[in-house]
Design a protein around this motif. Sequence first.
Motif, mmCIF file in Angstrom:
data_model
loop_
_atom_site.group_PDB
_atom_site.id
_atom_site.type_symbol
_atom_site.label_atom_id
_atom_site.label_comp_id
_atom_site.label_asym_id
_atom_site.label_seq_id
_atom_site.Cartn_x
_atom_site.Cartn_y
_atom_site.Cartn_z
ATOM 1 N N PRO A 1 0.781 -1.177 -0.116
ATOM 2 C CA PRO A 1 -0.038 -0.083 0.074
ATOM 3 C C PRO A 1 0.861 1.197 0.176
ATOM 4 O O PRO A 1 2.105 1.196 0.388
ATOM 5 N N THR A 2 0.505 2.124 -0.419
ATOM 6 C CA THR A 2 0.861 3.802 -0.450
ATOM 7 C C THR A 2 0.665 4.418 0.373
ATOM 8 O O THR A 2 -0.607 5.024 1.054
ATOM 9 N N GLU A 3 1.697 4.798 1.328
ATOM 10 C CA GLU A 3 1.219 5.466 2.730
ATOM 11 C C GLU A 3 1.167 6.899 2.322
ATOM 12 O O GLU A 3 1.685 7.847 1.496
ATOM 13 N N VAL A 4 -0.086 7.554 2.916
ATOM 14 C CA VAL A 4 -0.466 8.808 2.501
ATOM 15 C C VAL A 4 -0.859 9.253 3.977
ATOM 16 O O VAL A 4 -1.562 8.759 4.850
ATOM 17 N N THR A 5 -0.329 10.780 4.466
ATOM 18 C CA THR A 5 -0.619 11.356 5.542
ATOM 19 C C THR A 5 -1.540 12.510 5.371
ATOM 20 O O THR A 5 -1.015 13.289 4.467
ATOM 21 N N THR A 6 -2.729 12.587 6.133
ATOM 22 C CA THR A 6 -3.620 13.768 5.808
ATOM 23 C C THR A 6 -3.645 14.561 7.111
ATOM 24 O O THR A 6 -3.792 14.136 8.178
ATOM 25 N N GLU A 7 -3.671 15.890 6.887
ATOM 26 C CA GLU A 7 -3.608 16.892 7.993
ATOM 27 C C GLU A 7 -5.185 17.522 8.077
ATOM 28 O O GLU A 7 -5.736 17.695 7.026
ATOM 29 N N ARG A 8 -5.677 17.356 9.216
ATOM 30 C CA ARG A 8 -7.301 17.553 9.374
ATOM 31 C C ARG A 8 -7.403 19.069 9.954
ATOM 32 O O ARG A 8 -8.384 19.882 9.874
#
Length: 332
Positions: free
Chosen positions: A60-67
Amino acid sequence: MDRRTALIAGLAAAGMGGKAMAQTSPPATAAPRRALAVPDPQETIDLWPGTAPGAPATLPTEVTTERSTDPAFNDRFVRGIGRPRMAVFRPARPNGAAVLITPGGGYSWVVVDKEGYELARLLAAQGITAFVLFYRLPHEGWAAGPDTPLSDAQRAMRLIRHRAGGYGVDPGRVCAIGFSAGGHLCADLLTRFAVQVYAPVDAADAQPARPDAAAPIYPVVSMSAPVAHPGSRRNLVGEDASPAREAAHSPDRNVPANAPPCFLLHADDDPAVPVENTLLLRAALRARGIAAETHLFPDGGHGFGLRLAKGKSVEHWPDLLLPWLKRVAILA
């Protein structure tokens, strides 16, 4: 809480002490990224030599999201974790205690700040070495399926003990703390620490995976309706899980006689994970004669962590946790 926030921000460097190791970096928000309210940790520990066991053909491709849109704090989550790892928060003066933190996210993602780094900084300010676990998600193609997060949690506990000397940690004073779905992982670890969910890979796997104490905070526990959190259940065992599969992954139904002492905490008005989850786990622990200090609060909702507890009856829950850590001999 304001005084505590100021204290831990001032001690952020102590919480991140230690030279960065040649390991996978902590989750980072993709560009363009907003400035961090507090610097991220620089030291990490990859859980597995090479690729984690049971990997899909394509990781899987790691993705970080800022909320968060507030410059005063970050609120990130990460999904697609192909290289599970721990972010390390070293205290300025280690007192020998260690905590493995498993943040929540409904097994859809893993929260970074609210249920990970914020608590780690608080604990590091108290002399406790904190390890925030970024575990693989069970629905992203890993061969172990619902045992995938537990594989990472067991491995993390063993690595902490295997490397204890380098961190000034007593291997007999390691606690697990988890929130929400991470609370389920914490509860799964405290009940199924002895279940072999992966083949040993090196000398670290000779260490025990049993935590010396455990604190599932507003945890997902049951995988059976109507108490189960729907999203966590779907991601962990699947929509059409059989009763046997539900039972296998409901910690309240798997408590061994040698489970560690526990600290349980929940808000009665939790709209996402009913308080009955904690009550089921408490009853199961008590039936086995396992000490389970339990704190229920009238308000707090779900996912309050540290910061969002302010102004609610649950606000000072860390002031209950730290004395408990002393009573169960995690803190000397």
